[in-house]
Design a protein around this motif. Structure first.
Motif, PDB file in Angstrom:
ATOM      1  N   PRO A   1      64.758  64.444  16.212  1.00 52.01           N
ATOM      2  CA  PRO A   1      64.354  63.646  15.055  1.00 52.01           C
ATOM      3  C   PRO A   1      62.833  63.589  14.933  1.00 52.01           C
ATOM      4  O   PRO A   1      62.127  63.392  15.918  1.00 52.01           O
ATOM      5  CB  PRO A   1      64.932  62.261  15.365  1.00 52.01           C
ATOM      6  N   ARG A   2      62.334  63.783  13.730  1.00 46.57           N
ATOM      7  CA  ARG A   2      60.892  63.714  13.499  1.00 46.57           C
ATOM      8  C   ARG A   2      60.454  62.272  13.321  1.00 46.57           C
ATOM      9  O   ARG A   2      61.271  61.363  13.175  1.00 46.57           O
ATOM     10  CB  ARG A   2      60.523  64.531  12.266  1.00 46.57           C
ATOM     11  N   ARG A   3      59.151  62.074  13.348  1.00 44.65           N
ATOM     12  CA  ARG A   3      58.581  60.733  13.122  1.00 44.65           C
ATOM     13  C   ARG A   3      59.062  60.192  11.784  1.00 44.65           C
ATOM     14  O   ARG A   3      59.014  60.876  10.774  1.00 44.65           O
ATOM     15  CB  ARG A   3      57.062  60.824  13.134  1.00 44.65           C
ATOM     16  N   HIS A   4      59.545  58.952  11.801  1.00 41.45           N
ATOM     17  CA  HIS A   4      60.104  58.371  10.577  1.00 41.45           C
ATOM     18  C   HIS A   4      59.833  56.873  10.570  1.00 41.45           C
ATOM     19  O   HIS A   4      60.304  56.136  11.422  1.00 41.45           O
ATOM     20  CB  HIS A   4      61.611  58.623  10.509  1.00 41.45           C
ATOM     21  N   LEU A   5      59.024  56.452   9.608  1.00 40.02           N
ATOM     22  CA  LEU A   5      58.776  55.036   9.390  1.00 40.02           C
ATOM     23  C   LEU A   5      59.144  54.699   7.951  1.00 40.02           C
ATOM     24  O   LEU A   5      58.815  55.445   7.018  1.00 40.02           O
ATOM     25  CB  LEU A   5      57.302  54.680   9.632  1.00 40.02           C
ATOM     26  N   LEU A   6      59.833  53.598   7.765  1.00 40.56           N
ATOM     27  CA  LEU A   6      60.115  53.102   6.427  1.00 40.56           C
ATOM     28  C   LEU A   6      58.976  52.197   5.997  1.00 40.56           C
ATOM     29  O   LEU A   6      58.558  51.302   6.747  1.00 40.56           O
ATOM     30  CB  LEU A   6      61.430  52.323   6.404  1.00 40.56           C
ATOM     31  N   ARG A   7      58.468  52.420   4.793  1.00 44.12           N
ATOM     32  CA  ARG A   7      57.365  51.615   4.269  1.00 44.12           C
ATOM     33  C   ARG A   7      57.875  50.719   3.152  1.00 44.12           C
ATOM     34  O   ARG A   7      58.679  51.130   2.329  1.00 44.12           O
ATOM     35  CB  ARG A   7      56.260  52.516   3.722  1.00 44.12           C
ATOM     36  N   LEU A   8      57.380  49.501   3.151  1.00 47.98           N
ATOM     37  CA  LEU A   8      57.748  48.529   2.125  1.00 47.98           C
ATOM     38  C   LEU A   8      56.491  47.863   1.594  1.00 47.98           C
ATOM     39  O   LEU A   8      55.659  47.395   2.371  1.00 47.98           O
ATOM     40  CB  LEU A   8      58.688  47.471   2.721  1.00 47.98           C
TER      41      LEU A   8
END
Length: 329
Positions: free
Chosen positions: A282-289
């Motif tokens: 899995p690659r780097r993954h951040l959810l932004r809000l």
């Protein structure tokens, strides 16, 4: 003049109202109070900026999600009416609100069990923080192989430092002649850029608005002969601003399941360079809000025409409906 949009839509990027702008001479020489903090004080006191989800709160959050899921609504329909939260979670978030709005301006909340949730439902379970103001939220789903860490700095401590060390730079940053690229997010009748200041003094507060990517990406407009670009003095000011911010910054590492909230009005934030995993990892993954708290909800007044809007700032192109992509587009 800004385009009039329906109340339920965001206002998009705005230029400040000239009559509300204060000259540099009106700005405070030194700011004091809880919004001024030093990284060295916070490094030794993680209790000042770290919180944890308890098992009881997580269970209540999951139960609230189950009730929302059966309604058939989707992420853009997610609000305090369609997704009511139990009192314990409201109290937990309310205890964080003051720190983010009027205190140090950032918080780290640890412990969401995102590895136990499906990828599609995680945003619904983790984005229920509409009572916090003009704030960037980041939820870590997967870390990079190395790097990609977070730095935050008190914009008010930064201002005080610039006033002491480089008042000429501080003065330049208060002038509303900085070009910010709209990066193609342009409604009918709008220019592809806006002109703003980096620091404002409004309603008794110093407010910061800076994104180096939006400032540095104006090159194509300069090459097209549409704008003159930034002066040598402004380019130096950007370098001094970024170098000073880095020197004063608090460094933190987001673990999987951690949420970081940062108040854009009085905290600057950045991430370090990173190297990602190779497939199939899995690659780097951040959810932004992006969250807005208008004046009616205790948000800071701003010298922009949308200051009193329910939804202010953000991205809005014409009357396009809201979307919530779960991955980069």
């Amino acid at each position: 003049m800004p385009i009039a949009l329906p109340k339920e839509l965001t206002s998009g990027q705005q230029e400040p109202l000239p009559e509300l702008l204060q000259p540099y001479e009106k700005f405070p020489t030194k700011i004091s109070g809880p919004t001024v903090w030093r990284a060295e004080d916070f490094r030794s006191r993680p209790d000042l900026w770290q919180r944890q989800w308890t098992p009881e709160l997580i269970q209540q959050l999951e139960e609230a999600f189950d009730k929302f899921e059966v309604t058939g609504k989707t992420l853009p329909d997610n609000n305090k009416d369609t997704f009511p939260l139990p009192a314990d979670i409201v109290d937990f978030l309310s205890s964080i609100r003051e720190d983010v709005v009027n205190g140090q301006g950032f918080i780290l909340i640890e412990g969401l069990p995102v590895t136990e949730w499906t990828w599609e439902t995680t945003p619904l379970k983790s984005t229920k923080f509409g009572s916090i103001p003009d704030v960037v939220g980041l939820l870590c789903l997967h870390k990079a192989m190395e790097g990609g860490e977070s730095d935050v700095v008190s914009a008010h401590n930064l201002w005080n430092t610039l006033q002491a060390e480089r008042p000429d730079v501080a003065e330049l940053l208060t002038k509303p002649d900085w070009y910010f690229d709209r990066k193609g997010e342009v409604s009918d009748g709008q220019k592809p850029w806006v002109q703003k200041a980096v620091f404002y003094f409004h309603d008794g507060r110093v407010i910061s608005h800076f994104d180096p990517y939006f400032v540095k990406s104006i090159g194509r407009h300069v090459e097209a002969g549409l704008i003159p670009g930034h002066s040598e003095e402004q380019l130096e000011a950007i370098a001094v601003l970024e170098q000073t911010a880095q020197r004063l910054a608090l460094h933190m590492i987001l673990k999987v399941g951690d949420i970081q909230f940062v108040a854009d009005a009085h905290v600057l934030h950045a991430r370090t360079a990173y190297r990602d995993h190779l497939p199939p990892a899995p690659r780097r993954h951040l959810l932004r809000l992006w969250l807005a708290t208008p004046e009616s909800q205790g948000g800071w007044k701003r010298p922009f025409p949308d200051s009193a809007n329910e939804k202010r700032g953000g991205i809005q192109v014409n009357d396009q409906a809201e979307t919530c992509p779960l991955d980069a587009e």
